[in-house]
Structures are given as C-alpha cells and as structure tokens.
Design a protein around this motif. Structure first.
Motif, PDB file in Angstrom:
ATOM      1  N   LEU A   1       0.830  -1.217   0.000  1.00 68.91           N
ATOM      2  CA  LEU A   1       0.000   0.000   0.000  1.00 68.91           C
ATOM      3  C   LEU A   1       0.859   1.260   0.000  1.00 68.91           C
ATOM      4  O   LEU A   1       0.496   2.267  -0.610  1.00 68.91           O
ATOM      5  N   LYS A   2       1.989   1.183   0.668  1.00 70.29           N
ATOM      6  CA  LYS A   2       2.844   2.361   0.815  1.00 70.29           C
ATOM      7  C   LYS A   2       3.379   2.855  -0.527  1.00 70.29           C
ATOM      8  O   LYS A   2       3.674   4.043  -0.697  1.00 70.29           O
ATOM      9  N   ARG A   3       3.491   1.980  -1.466  1.00 74.09           N
ATOM     10  CA  ARG A   3       4.024   2.370  -2.768  1.00 74.09           C
ATOM     11  C   ARG A   3       2.957   2.956  -3.679  1.00 74.09           C
ATOM     12  O   ARG A   3       3.297   3.573  -4.691  1.00 74.09           O
ATOM     13  N   GLN A   4       1.721   2.794  -3.367  1.00 76.55           N
ATOM     14  CA  GLN A   4       0.618   3.265  -4.219  1.00 76.55           C
ATOM     15  C   GLN A   4       0.152   4.636  -3.739  1.00 76.55           C
ATOM     16  O   GLN A   4      -0.889   4.780  -3.112  1.00 76.55           O
ATOM     17  N   THR A   5       0.949   5.634  -4.021  1.00 76.50           N
ATOM     18  CA  THR A   5       0.655   6.986  -3.558  1.00 76.50           C
ATOM     19  C   THR A   5       0.106   7.889  -4.659  1.00 76.50           C
ATOM     20  O   THR A   5      -0.185   9.056  -4.409  1.00 76.50           O
ATOM     21  N   GLY A   6       0.056   7.368  -5.876  1.00 76.43           N
ATOM     22  CA  GLY A   6      -0.400   8.189  -6.974  1.00 76.43           C
ATOM     23  C   GLY A   6       0.704   8.968  -7.657  1.00 76.43           C
ATOM     24  O   GLY A   6       0.392   9.752  -8.551  1.00 76.43           O
ATOM     25  N   ARG A   7       1.900   8.775  -7.203  1.00 80.70           N
ATOM     26  CA  ARG A   7       3.037   9.452  -7.826  1.00 80.70           C
ATOM     27  C   ARG A   7       3.893   8.421  -8.565  1.00 80.70           C
ATOM     28  O   ARG A   7       3.742   7.217  -8.365  1.00 80.70           O
TER      29      ARG A   7
END
Ligand code: HEM
Length: 322
Positions: free
Chosen positions: A229-235
């Motif tokens: 989840l931590k990698r899915q920030t929209g950036r």
C-alpha cells in the motif's frame, strides 16, 4: 318557583307551595302549555298564521297539526304565485315568513334581511350570535351564500397586526438568533471540471462490467499488505490506493470526480484513510461509489500475497467476505 329562593338562602321557613316533583308533571302536560317556552312560541306563531290559514288548526297544540296547518296556507298561497318551487310545499317555510312580520321577537332582526328572502328569516327565531364587525359582510343584501365566505378574508388580513420589521433579529426570513450565532462551517467543495460531476461518475462506475481497478483484466482480488500500500501513492506513474473499512480501493480514476478536490482525496493515498474519511463525510457511501475500483483486502504483512511484481491473488476470500 320563586318560593324556593328564601328556603335556599336561609330565609324564614315557609311551606313550599309547589314542590319540585309536582311541577314537572304539570309542565309536561300538553294542555298546560303557557308555562313552556316552546308552547308559547308555537301558540304565537299559530296566532299569527291564523289570519292567512284555516282557524281550526289553531286550537291543536301538538306539533303534528301545526305542520298540517302550515302546509295548508303554503299550498294555498303558493299555487297562484309562480316564484315558489314545488319542494316548498312540504317544508315549514310558511311559518317562517309569516312570523317575521308580526312576532315581536323578530323586530330585532327585521332590518337585517329584507322581507323578500323568506328562507333567511327562519333563523331569526333565535337571535344570531354576535359577530365581530370585521367579519360582517359589507353589503346588507345577501344574494348568494358564497359571498360572505369570501368577503371576510381580505378584511381579516387587513386587521391582523403586522409583525415588526427592520429590527435586527426580528425578520421572518432570517433564522433565529440561536441558530445564527454560530457561523456555518465554510464549504471545502471544489468546482469540478465539465464531465466530472457525481452523475458522470455514477455513469462511468455504475455499470456492472466497469473495471476501474487499474489491474490487468482477470486479475483476482489482492491481499494488500502495508508495504504494498505504501508504494501506491499516486506518484511516479503509480495509481493511488487507499484503505477504507479494510478494503483497498484504487482512487486514481475518482480523483477528477472528487467534490473535495484531488489534493484532499490524495491525503488518503498509500495509507488507511478510514479515519480521515469518517471525519469529513461519514455519510458518503464509498462502497457503492468505488465498487468498480476495488483492488482487494488489506491484510497484515505476513499474510500478504506480494510477489516480486507486487500483487498476489486473493482467491475467494474477498468474495466470501462480501
Ligand atoms: C480519504 C480521503 C478523503 C478526503 C481527505 C476527502 C475530503 C473531502 C472534502 C474536504 C470534501 C468537501 C467537503 C465540503 O463540502 O466541505 C469532500 C467531499 C466529498 N467527498 Fe471526499 N475525501 C476523501 C475521500 C473520499 C472518497 C474515497 C470518496 C468517495 C468514495 C469521497 C467522496 C466525497 C463526496 C461524495 C463529497 C461531497 C460530500 C457532500 O457534498 O456532502 N471522498 N471530501
């Protein structure tokens, strides 16, 4: 009856001339009519009707002969006059017209209705209740029954006291001071670009086959760990994922549709946004709105299906949960 008063108020004891039990049967007799008010009225009305009707009916005190007596002169007078309808032969209207002229009690109400309206003279047997001057129709001639009902309305509104205006807190349009003391919270909603209204989002995501997960077609629901989840920030070209109620959603397709703006929505990206979401708008049905964006379920790190590429299959666990 006057004999009672001294005995009630402590006067000198006197023998009752007429005890109460004896008065009732005497008054109930039809022959002793002068003591009864109804009998007096009937007698007076019959006497007034006598010149126009047959004299034999006057001597009968019971009510039934009176009806026959009134029907007699009505039929006799009504036939030459063409203004009366045939229904009036059975109604006691003749008694109403005749006492209006001669009975002394009618003198109070005689100037009110004109003599050419026989139906309105019947209620004059009992004096009408006092009416306020504002409700009285302006015209004395009552031609129709609907006119009095319409005329009081403008009069009543004209006499109502007008509430004070112009003073602070007294306007009828303004909310009460108790409600207006605390200023309302300013809206943080943004203006959405054309084609990105809530209805547009409903059209886009509401279809049963809509797939806005951002995953290859046929990808099963994923077990998403905190590290995933931590990698899915929209950036960095990655979609924005957020956790709401234990479920992981891809919120990237919803960004231009979010009424609160993209930056606000991105505050929940890459982390569990359940508490943040509930603080702002707990009434929003995110499960229904983001059904097509469901990625998987949020699981602890050791229970994840993360592979080297990122995603692992959830299998039937999520379906069983639903
Ligand atoms: C978790 C991060 C989120 C934040 C920080 C956030 C923030 C906001 C803010 C500030 C507003 C404007 C409130 C106002 O009118 O004053 C708003 C409105 C709204 N948001 Fe979010 N939002 C988030 C997630 C979501 C999600 C995931 C959805 C949809 C599933 C959503 C749907 C809406 C809707 C429908 C409104 C309009 C609510 C209304 O007008 O009553 N939001 N949001």
């Amino acid at each position: 009856r006057p004999v009672w008063f001294p005995s009630i108020f402590g006067g000198p004891p006197r023998p009752a001339v007429q005890p109460p039990p004896q008065e009732t049967p005497e008054r109930g007799k039809p022959g002793d009519g002068p003591s009864d008010a109804d009998s007096i009225t009937r007698a007076e009305s019959k006497q007034e009707l006598e010149p126009t009707g047959p004299k034999t009916a006057v001597q009968i005190p019971v009510p039934l002969p009176v009806v026959q007596h009134e029907a007699g002169p009505d039929a006799g007078r009504g036939s030459p006059n063409a203004d009366s309808s045939p229904d009036e032969q059975t109604t006691p209207k003749a008694s109403a017209t005749t006492p209006e002229i001669s009975v002394p009690s009618f003198a109070l109400s005689t100037p009110e209705p004109p003599s050419d309206a026989p139906k309105l003279s019947a209620p004059t047997l009992m004096p009408p209740p006092p009416r306020p001057p504002t409700l009285r129709p302006p015209q004395t001639n009552s031609t129709s029954s609907s006119a009095p009902s319409l005329s009081p309305a403008p009069r009543r509104t004209g006499n109502l006291p007008i509430p004070p205006r112009g003073q602070p807190g007294c306007s009828t349009l303004a909310p009460p001071p108790t409600h207006s003391s605390k200023p309302a919270k300013p809206s943080r909603a943004v203006s959405l670009s054309p084609g990105h209204s809530p209805l547009d989002w409903a059209r886009l995501s509401g279809h049963p086959t809509a797939d806005l997960r951002g995953l290859p077609p046929g990808t099963p629901y994923l077990r998403v760990t905190p590290s995933m989840l931590k990698r899915q920030t929209g950036r960095k070209g990655k979609d924005a994922w957020t956790v709401l109620g234990g479920k992981v959603y891809n919120i990237s397709p919803y960004l231009p549709f979010h009424p609160g703006g993209e930056p606000e929505l991105l505050r929940g990206a890459g982390r569990d946004g359940t508490r943040l979401f509930g603080e702002i708008h707990p009434w929003v049905n995110y499960e229904g709105m983001l059904a097509a964006c469901l990625v998987g379920i949020y699981v602890p790190e050791e229970e994840g299906d993360e592979a080297a590429g990122g995603a692992g299959a959830v299998g039937g666990d999520l379906e069983a949960m639903d």
